[in-house]
Write an enzyme that holds these catalytic residues in place. Structure first.
Site, PDB file in Angstrom:
ATOM      1  N   ARG A 170       0.830  -1.218   0.000  1.00 28.31           N
ATOM      2  CA  ARG A 170       0.000   0.000   0.000  1.00 28.31           C
ATOM      3  C   ARG A 170       0.863   1.267   0.000  1.00 28.31           C
ATOM      4  NH1 ARG A 170      -3.124  -3.645  -0.574  1.00 28.31           N
ATOM      5  NH2 ARG A 170      -5.273  -3.772   0.168  1.00 28.31           N
ATOM      6  N   SER A 244     -10.777  -0.965   3.347  1.00 31.91           N
ATOM      7  CA  SER A 244     -10.004  -1.050   4.593  1.00 31.91           C
ATOM      8  C   SER A 244      -9.650   0.358   5.052  1.00 31.91           C
ATOM      9  CB  SER A 244      -8.699  -1.809   4.366  1.00 31.91           C
ATOM     10  OG  SER A 244      -8.956  -3.109   3.911  1.00 31.91           O
ATOM     11  N   GLU A 340      -5.170   3.705   6.126  1.00 29.64           N
ATOM     12  CA  GLU A 340      -4.869   3.365   4.752  1.00 29.64           C
ATOM     13  C   GLU A 340      -5.532   4.400   3.850  1.00 29.64           C
ATOM     14  OE1 GLU A 340      -5.606   0.312   1.238  1.00 29.64           O
ATOM     15  OE2 GLU A 340      -7.118   1.172   2.509  1.00 29.64           O
TER      16      GLU A 340
HETATM   17  N1  EPU Z   1     -10.274 -10.962  10.510  1.00 32.99           N
HETATM   18  C1  EPU Z   1     -10.787 -10.780  11.767  1.00 32.99           C
HETATM   19  N2  EPU Z   1     -11.926 -10.031  11.913  1.00 32.99           N
HETATM   20  C2  EPU Z   1     -12.569  -9.490  10.846  1.00 32.99           C
HETATM   21  C3  EPU Z   1     -12.064  -9.699   9.542  1.00 32.99           C
HETATM   22  C4  EPU Z   1     -10.895 -10.440   9.408  1.00 32.99           C
HETATM   23  O1  EPU Z   1     -10.241 -11.251  12.756  1.00 32.99           O
HETATM   24  O2  EPU Z   1     -13.578  -8.810  11.072  1.00 32.99           O
HETATM   25  C5  EPU Z   1      -9.017 -11.709  10.346  1.00 32.99           C
HETATM   26  C6  EPU Z   1      -9.258 -13.088   9.791  1.00 32.99           C
HETATM   27  O3  EPU Z   1      -8.598 -13.994  10.625  1.00 32.99           O
HETATM   28  C7  EPU Z   1      -8.576 -13.107   8.447  1.00 32.99           C
HETATM   29  C8  EPU Z   1      -7.625 -11.935   8.504  1.00 32.99           C
HETATM   30  O4  EPU Z   1      -8.164 -11.032   9.488  1.00 32.99           O
HETATM   31  O5  EPU Z   1      -7.875 -14.292   8.254  1.00 32.99           O
HETATM   32  C9  EPU Z   1      -7.499 -11.231   7.157  1.00 32.99           C
HETATM   33  O6  EPU Z   1      -8.795 -10.804   6.737  1.00 32.99           O
HETATM   34  P1  EPU Z   1      -9.168 -10.603   5.188  1.00 32.99           P
HETATM   35  O7  EPU Z   1      -8.787 -11.792   4.422  1.00 32.99           O
HETATM   36  O8  EPU Z   1     -10.590 -10.159   5.131  1.00 32.99           O
HETATM   37  O9  EPU Z   1      -8.198  -9.447   4.699  1.00 32.99           O
HETATM   38  P2  EPU Z   1      -7.644  -8.129   5.391  1.00 32.99           P
HETATM   39  O10 EPU Z   1      -6.226  -8.354   5.762  1.00 32.99           O
HETATM   40  O11 EPU Z   1      -8.562  -7.637   6.453  1.00 32.99           O
HETATM   41  C10 EPU Z   1      -6.695  -7.167   3.147  1.00 32.99           C
HETATM   42  C11 EPU Z   1      -6.729  -5.884   2.390  1.00 32.99           C
HETATM   43  C12 EPU Z   1      -8.045  -5.780   1.612  1.00 32.99           C
HETATM   44  C13 EPU Z   1      -8.137  -6.951   0.654  1.00 32.99           C
HETATM   45  C14 EPU Z   1      -8.064  -8.250   1.455  1.00 32.99           C
HETATM   46  C15 EPU Z   1      -7.993  -9.464   0.568  1.00 32.99           C
HETATM   47  C16 EPU Z   1      -5.382  -4.287   3.638  1.00 32.99           C
HETATM   48  C17 EPU Z   1      -5.380  -3.081   4.494  1.00 32.99           C
HETATM   49  N3  EPU Z   1      -6.586  -4.756   3.288  1.00 32.99           N
HETATM   50  O12 EPU Z   1      -7.711  -7.121   4.136  1.00 32.99           O
HETATM   51  O13 EPU Z   1      -7.997  -4.591   0.849  1.00 32.99           O
HETATM   52  O14 EPU Z   1      -9.346  -6.918  -0.076  1.00 32.99           O
HETATM   53  O15 EPU Z   1      -6.849  -8.258   2.253  1.00 32.99           O
HETATM   54  O16 EPU Z   1      -6.754  -9.538  -0.059  1.00 32.99           O
HETATM   55  O17 EPU Z   1      -4.325  -4.778   3.269  1.00 32.99           O
HETATM   56  C18 EPU Z   1      -8.543  -2.263   0.875  1.00 32.99           C
HETATM   57  O18 EPU Z   1      -7.335  -2.055   0.842  1.00 32.99           O
HETATM   58  O19 EPU Z   1      -9.392  -1.331   0.906  1.00 32.99           O
HETATM   59  C19 EPU Z   1      -9.009  -3.638   0.942  1.00 32.99           C
HETATM   60  C20 EPU Z   1     -10.303  -3.949   1.087  1.00 32.99           C
END
Ligand code: EPU
Length: 347
Positions: A170, A244, A340
């Site tokens: 990012r 995010s 972000e």
């Molecule tokens: N999780 C929780 N609680 C929640 C949601 C998730 O504990 O409410 C934990 C879960 O264990 C999960 C982990 O967090 O395994 C990761 O969650 P998720 O796969 O939903 O991805 P993220 O890390 O929260 C990132 C990006 C997203 C992107 C997704 C998929 C960032 C800041 N965000 O989210 O990007 O869509 O991965 O690759 O890196 C964005 O940048 O606007 C965005 C939506």
């Protein structure tokens, strides 16, 4: 502020509510929607010469207006996407900054070209994509980006190659430049004609395992990403949000080990020998914020990393909520969450 008079049809005191996916009310002192690169650069130069702060606006999907914008909003509405060159294996495409990102993805998917199908349904424009090196489901823009054509103050229009862009999670060189000192005009992407699906992301792999598909097509991967995103991320057309809100923090291994001993179920991603990435969503959820609503703003019930605006609220309220979340996460885990989204005003 000096009055700004332009040779172009610059509007005054324009509501930005329709132009940010959080749906927050904010007013731009001056506003210009550019449909050609020449007009965009001309207005940008005029505003700079008048000492006006310039905010370049794409899809408004990564912005929080915590206050009005006391300068010029330059809305990039240039369009067009075309093939620059192709070989037997690859195709080099270019897209104007104002092109809708998802429409661009679906165009490439329809041709069967691989590379950005995992980035389907990301809101925003092509021109904004390199600034934060958009990423999702195991792919980042930097994996396919060839070049960014950009106007830079004092330099003019230059092509910046991938390696010149300092891409990181990012992050890019554009984040180091003062806002208003540069203007992305177009991006070039290198795509594959014989696509190899990238199923490195757990949820994607699981999706195809459940369906019994071993080697999905580009279109199938795009559809899977669309289905997964729709199942947990709110649609900005229905409920205001900017994806995010915070970055996933990258922490030193020593802190990670301490936290892991205390919270054995904490999810994490290896970054390198020294560092580990921890999902901000998990940290926020642990602090009890998931699904919490405070007046017109809140934390999404299915993804704790997404802050939402139910309507009728202010950017200041949303920013206060974000700061309270930051404070709780810092107090409990010793981790400082970084936004972000681009927070404009609000201190
Ligand atoms: N999780 C929780 N609680 C929640 C949601 C998730 O504990 O409410 C934990 C879960 O264990 C999960 C982990 O967090 O395994 C990761 O969650 P998720 O796969 O939903 O991805 P993220 O890390 O929260 C990132 C990006 C997203 C992107 C997704 C998929 C960032 C800041 N965000 O989210 O990007 O869509 O991965 O690759 O890196 C964005 O940048 O606007 C965005 C939506």
């Amino acid at each position: 502020m000096k009055p700004f008079s332009s040779h172009w049809q610059v509007a005054q005191n324009v509501s930005l509510k329709a132009w940010n996916t959080l749906g927050l009310e904010a007013v731009a002192r001056y506003y210009y929607a550019a449909t050609t690169e020449a007009a965009a650069m001309a207005v940008m130069k005029e505003a700079r010469a008048a000492g006006l702060p310039v905010l370049v606006l794409g899809g408004g999907s990564n912005l929080l207006f915590a206050a009005d914008w006391e300068g010029l909003v330059l809305h990039m509405r240039t369009g067009g996407r075309w093939v620059v060159a192709e070989t037997e294996d690859e195709v080099l495409i270019e897209a104007a900054a104002g092109e809708n990102w998802h429409a661009l993805v679906m165009w490439t998917v329809a041709q069967g070209w691989g590379g950005i199908e995992n980035l389907a349904l990301i809101p925003g424009t092509a021109g904004a994509a390199p600034i934060q090196n958009i990423g999702a489901y195991g792919v980042e823009l930097k994996d396919v980006l060839d070049e960014v054509r950009v106007w830079i103050a004092g330099k003019g229009v230059v092509p910046l190659k991938n390696e010149d862009c300092a891409f990181d999670y990012r992050d890019s060189i554009f984040k180091q430049m003062p806002r208003g000192d540069f203007l992305v005009l177009a991006i070039r992407l290198r795509l594959k004609k014989q696509a190899v699906p990238n199923l490195s992301y757990y949820a994607l792999k699981q999706y195809f395992e459940e369906k019994g598909i071993a080697s999905p097509s580009v279109a199938e991967v795009a559809q899977a990403v669309i289905d997964i995103r729709r199942s947990k991320l709110p649609d900005p057309a229905q409920i205001g949000n900017a994806g995010s809100f915070f970055k996933n923090p990258v922490v030193e291994r020593a802190l990670f080990e301490r936290l892991r001993a205390q919270y054995p179920s904490m999810p994490f991603f290896e970054v390198n020998e020294r560092q580990v990435k921890i999902p901000a969503a998990w940290l926020i959820e642990q602090c009890g914020w998931k699904g919490k609503r405070r007046g017109a703003v809140g934390v999404h019930e299915r993804q704790a990393l997404v802050l939402v605006h139910y309507g009728g609220g202010t950017g200041a309220e949303l920013w206060q909520l974000a700061k309270d979340i930051q404070k709780d996460v810092a107090a409990r885990f010793g981790i400082c969450l970084q936004p972000e989204v681009n927070v404009l005003g609000g201190g």
